[in-house]
Write a protein that holds these residues in place. Structure first.
Motif, PDB file in Angstrom:
ATOM      1  N   TYR A 126     -11.117  30.606  41.785  1.00  0.00           N
ATOM      2  CA  TYR A 126     -10.369  30.196  40.593  1.00  0.00           C
ATOM      3  C   TYR A 126      -8.901  29.918  40.949  1.00  0.00           C
ATOM      4  O   TYR A 126      -8.324  28.906  40.527  1.00  0.00           O
ATOM      5  CB  TYR A 126     -10.451  31.282  39.515  1.00  0.00           C
ATOM      6  CG  TYR A 126      -9.305  31.249  38.546  1.00  0.00           C
ATOM      7  CD1 TYR A 126      -9.247  30.294  37.526  1.00  0.00           C
ATOM      8  CD2 TYR A 126      -8.237  32.143  38.668  1.00  0.00           C
ATOM      9  CE1 TYR A 126      -8.166  30.234  36.659  1.00  0.00           C
ATOM     10  CE2 TYR A 126      -7.160  32.096  37.805  1.00  0.00           C
ATOM     11  CZ  TYR A 126      -7.125  31.147  36.802  1.00  0.00           C
ATOM     12  OH  TYR A 126      -6.048  31.086  35.947  1.00  0.00           O
ATOM     13  N   LEU A 127      -8.289  30.807  41.750  1.00  0.00           N
ATOM     14  CA  LEU A 127      -6.884  30.618  42.114  1.00  0.00           C
ATOM     15  C   LEU A 127      -6.689  29.343  42.933  1.00  0.00           C
ATOM     16  O   LEU A 127      -5.711  28.614  42.737  1.00  0.00           O
ATOM     17  CB  LEU A 127      -6.383  31.829  42.902  1.00  0.00           C
ATOM     18  CG  LEU A 127      -6.195  33.126  42.105  1.00  0.00           C
ATOM     19  CD1 LEU A 127      -5.925  34.286  43.044  1.00  0.00           C
ATOM     20  CD2 LEU A 127      -5.060  32.981  41.098  1.00  0.00           C
ATOM     21  N   ASP A 162       4.240  32.947  33.214  1.00  0.00           N
ATOM     22  CA  ASP A 162       3.501  32.448  34.382  1.00  0.00           C
ATOM     23  C   ASP A 162       2.344  33.388  34.708  1.00  0.00           C
ATOM     24  O   ASP A 162       1.231  32.951  35.029  1.00  0.00           O
ATOM     25  CB  ASP A 162       4.429  32.341  35.602  1.00  0.00           C
ATOM     26  CG  ASP A 162       5.383  31.165  35.507  1.00  0.00           C
ATOM     27  OD1 ASP A 162       5.004  30.147  34.883  1.00  0.00           O
ATOM     28  OD2 ASP A 162       6.498  31.262  36.039  1.00  0.00           O
ATOM     29  N   GLY A 206      -5.790  28.106  39.392  1.00  0.00           N
ATOM     30  CA  GLY A 206      -4.617  28.951  39.189  1.00  0.00           C
ATOM     31  C   GLY A 206      -3.370  28.458  39.887  1.00  0.00           C
ATOM     32  O   GLY A 206      -2.288  28.409  39.289  1.00  0.00           O
ATOM     33  N   PRO A 222      -0.615  33.945  43.611  1.00  0.00           N
ATOM     34  CA  PRO A 222      -1.918  34.123  44.269  1.00  0.00           C
ATOM     35  C   PRO A 222      -1.881  35.104  45.441  1.00  0.00           C
ATOM     36  O   PRO A 222      -2.858  35.826  45.668  1.00  0.00           O
ATOM     37  CB  PRO A 222      -2.266  32.707  44.741  1.00  0.00           C
ATOM     38  CG  PRO A 222      -1.624  31.826  43.718  1.00  0.00           C
ATOM     39  CD  PRO A 222      -0.308  32.513  43.414  1.00  0.00           C
ATOM     40  N   LEU A 268      -7.882  34.775  35.093  1.00  0.00           N
ATOM     41  CA  LEU A 268      -8.383  35.481  36.279  1.00  0.00           C
ATOM     42  C   LEU A 268      -9.064  36.781  35.866  1.00  0.00           C
ATOM     43  O   LEU A 268     -10.106  37.156  36.432  1.00  0.00           O
ATOM     44  CB  LEU A 268      -7.240  35.763  37.253  1.00  0.00           C
ATOM     45  CG  LEU A 268      -7.616  36.510  38.535  1.00  0.00           C
ATOM     46  CD1 LEU A 268      -8.678  35.749  39.325  1.00  0.00           C
ATOM     47  CD2 LEU A 268      -6.378  36.756  39.402  1.00  0.00           C
ATOM     48  N   TYR A 285      -2.189  38.511  43.812  1.00  0.00           N
ATOM     49  CA  TYR A 285      -3.516  38.692  43.223  1.00  0.00           C
ATOM     50  C   TYR A 285      -4.597  38.858  44.289  1.00  0.00           C
ATOM     51  O   TYR A 285      -5.500  39.687  44.160  1.00  0.00           O
ATOM     52  CB  TYR A 285      -3.870  37.493  42.336  1.00  0.00           C
ATOM     53  CG  TYR A 285      -3.093  37.395  41.055  1.00  0.00           C
ATOM     54  CD1 TYR A 285      -2.302  38.441  40.588  1.00  0.00           C
ATOM     55  CD2 TYR A 285      -3.144  36.243  40.277  1.00  0.00           C
ATOM     56  CE1 TYR A 285      -1.607  38.341  39.393  1.00  0.00           C
ATOM     57  CE2 TYR A 285      -2.448  36.133  39.077  1.00  0.00           C
ATOM     58  CZ  TYR A 285      -1.677  37.180  38.648  1.00  0.00           C
ATOM     59  OH  TYR A 285      -0.979  37.078  37.476  1.00  0.00           O
ATOM     60  N   ARG A 294      -0.346  33.086  31.901  1.00  0.00           N
ATOM     61  CA  ARG A 294      -1.088  31.821  31.957  1.00  0.00           C
ATOM     62  C   ARG A 294      -2.144  31.817  33.060  1.00  0.00           C
ATOM     63  O   ARG A 294      -3.246  31.292  32.877  1.00  0.00           O
ATOM     64  CB  ARG A 294      -0.098  30.668  32.170  1.00  0.00           C
ATOM     65  CG  ARG A 294      -0.719  29.291  32.041  1.00  0.00           C
ATOM     66  CD  ARG A 294       0.331  28.192  31.956  1.00  0.00           C
ATOM     67  NE  ARG A 294       1.145  28.086  33.142  1.00  0.00           N
ATOM     68  CZ  ARG A 294       2.414  28.453  33.223  1.00  0.00           C
ATOM     69  NH1 ARG A 294       3.029  28.972  32.157  1.00  0.00           N
ATOM     70  NH2 ARG A 294       3.107  28.317  34.331  1.00  0.00           N
ATOM     71  N   VAL A 295      -1.821  32.429  34.198  1.00  0.00           N
ATOM     72  CA  VAL A 295      -2.753  32.447  35.327  1.00  0.00           C
ATOM     73  C   VAL A 295      -3.589  33.726  35.352  1.00  0.00           C
ATOM     74  O   VAL A 295      -4.770  33.710  35.703  1.00  0.00           O
ATOM     75  CB  VAL A 295      -1.978  32.298  36.658  1.00  0.00           C
ATOM     76  CG1 VAL A 295      -2.927  32.370  37.847  1.00  0.00           C
ATOM     77  CG2 VAL A 295      -1.229  30.990  36.675  1.00  0.00           C
ATOM     78  N   GLY A 296      -2.983  34.838  34.947  1.00  0.00           N
ATOM     79  CA  GLY A 296      -3.637  36.127  35.076  1.00  0.00           C
ATOM     80  C   GLY A 296      -4.732  36.394  34.064  1.00  0.00           C
ATOM     81  O   GLY A 296      -5.751  37.017  34.391  1.00  0.00           O
TER      82      GLY A 296
END
Length: 433
Positions: free
Chosen positions: A192-193, A407, A197, A139, A415, A142, A410-412
């Motif tokens: 979202y993060l 990782d 996230g 995060p 986003l 990002y 899955r998160v990016g």
């Protein structure tokens, strides 16, 4: 297709392949492509000269020098340490506040030194709070990327799109003209993060403290990754910090009020810092980051070749024929999505160079203002969230946090979708078609 078109297309395909492969440095690949095009006669030396002396290159080089002067003053380190002290008592909420502050700083300063300084601090504070550092380091990267997209000078991508739009006959952007859209996209991504996230990255999804064994597993032996990635924390020099910050603010004010262009203001500011001996000529050269400047210049040459040979017009015509029936809003969404996808595999500079002329032509063919489409390119070309190698700060936290490739996926990827939707909704509100 004539010889120049075939040559330009072959060079483009090869340089894209090399950039995706990643075994050759990106600036070397871009410069090799530019040299090949010039040797083949596809593009003239005068056009290559123009690419290397463009306002975007001048502005970036000088902003790098000014930012490096601020970094050498120790000001960033003091800010991050003080913010961490204030917020550590708030637990994980305090760490999220530090991340937001880093994002705010990235709207004006290059985000790489910010992440370099903040990543070890965030990791140490997380461990001291018995929280997984993995929950905060991706995060951090990002949020600084999204923060950089909030102003014209926050990222080289925005300056490059602005420069290419000017070459296409469009009025230049103001320093804060894109800020309302950038803030909405950043707020949606940050929310979202914070809510989803960060929890996807840590085993303790319920926010419970991690055990010693879990912390050791996630942080390894407690080292900060490759120590060469991190600058030595500079001692704080009050005089140096005040003058360098004052010059930086004067540059922003001059450009924002239209007194002069950002390139002229930044150039004057960088020279003034050297004359005042706040930064030495040797330090100024060290802060130039030639790998970024050469990559951008090389890719601008490739973009010019695509344009002057008529390949851009032909490709745009095909895209327009496909998109036109759907109207401007769908066209904006498709352009945003294509840019978003491309920036995961190519450098931001390459994407900006290739997509900006398409954005202008697409808007003109639809009979609407090009502004919304140019802003879509700015927002999407910076959104390299789905891979650890799409952006330099991603690489930094990838090593520090000992993440896996998945990782980031899955998160990016979610986003990317969140910021895509937010951008497509926000852009027409502030910049009507």
């Amino acid at each position: 297709m004539n010889f120049n078109q075939i040559a330009a297309l072959v060079v483009l395909v090869v340089v894209v392949g090399v950039l995706i492969h990643g075994k050759i440095r990106s600036e070397v690949a871009a410069l090799t492509a530019a040299a090949s095009l010039m040797l083949l006669g596809v593009i003239r030396p005068i056009e290559v000269q123009g690419a290397f002396a463009s306002p975007a290159i001048i502005a970036l080089a000088c902003l790098f020098i000014i930012a490096y002067a601020i970094e050498l003053s120790g000001f960033l380190g003091v800010l991050i340490r003080q913010a961490t002290k204030m917020c550590a008592r708030l637990g994980s909420a305090g760490l999220w506040l530090v991340l937001v502050l880093c994002g705010g700083a990235s709207a004006f300063l290059n985000n790489t030194p910010i992440v370099v300084l903040a990543a070890p601090v965030v990791k140490d504070v997380a461990v001291s709070l018995r929280l997984s550092p993995k929950r905060f380091l991706i995060p951090l990267s990002y949020i600084t990327i999204m923060g950089g997209a909030c102003t014209l000078i926050g990222t080289s991508t925005n300056l490059l799109v602005n420069d290419m739009a000017r070459n296409a006959g469009q009025p230049v952007f103001g320093v804060f003209e894109i800020t309302p859209v950038g803030l909405i996209v950043a707020a949606a991504g940050g929310l979202y993060l914070f809510l989803i996230g960060g929890r996807l990255l840590a085993r303790g999804d319920d926010g419970a403290p991690l055990s010693e064994g879990e912390l050791q597993e996630q942080t390894g032996d407690g080292t900060m990754g490759n120590p060469e990635l991190f600058a030595v924390n500079k001692p704080f020099d009050l005089k140096r910090a005040i003058i360098s910050l004052g010059v930086f603010l004067a540059v922003i004010l001059a450009a924002a009020t239209g007194i002069t262009s950002i390139a002229a203001a930044a150039f004057a500011g960088a020279v003034l810092l050297i004359l005042l001996k706040i930064i030495s000529p040797e330090e100024a050269y060290a802060g130039l980051r030639p790998e970024v400047l050469l990559l951008i210049a090389g890719m601008v040459v490739v973009g010019l070749a695509i344009e002057v040979t008529g390949l851009a017009a032909a490709g745009t015509a095909l895209l327009i024929d496909f998109i036109r029936p759907f109207g401007p809003l769908v066209a904006l969404a498709i352009l945003y999505g294509v840019t978003l996808f491309a920036t995961e595999f190519l450098s931001n500079a390459a994407v900006a160079v290739l997509v900006t002329p398409v954005a202008v032509a697409l808007a003109e063919s639809l009979g609407v203002a090009p502004r919304p489409f140019l802003i879509a390119v700015m927002m999407a070309a910076s959104a390299a969230f789905a891979t650890p190698f799409g952006y330099q700060t991603n690489v930094l936290v990838f090593q520090v946090g000992k993440y896996t490739y998945m990782d980031f996926v899955r998160v990016g990827v979610p986003l990317n979708l969140v910021t895509w939707v937010a951008g497509v909704i926000a852009i027409p509100i502030f910049f009507p078609f």
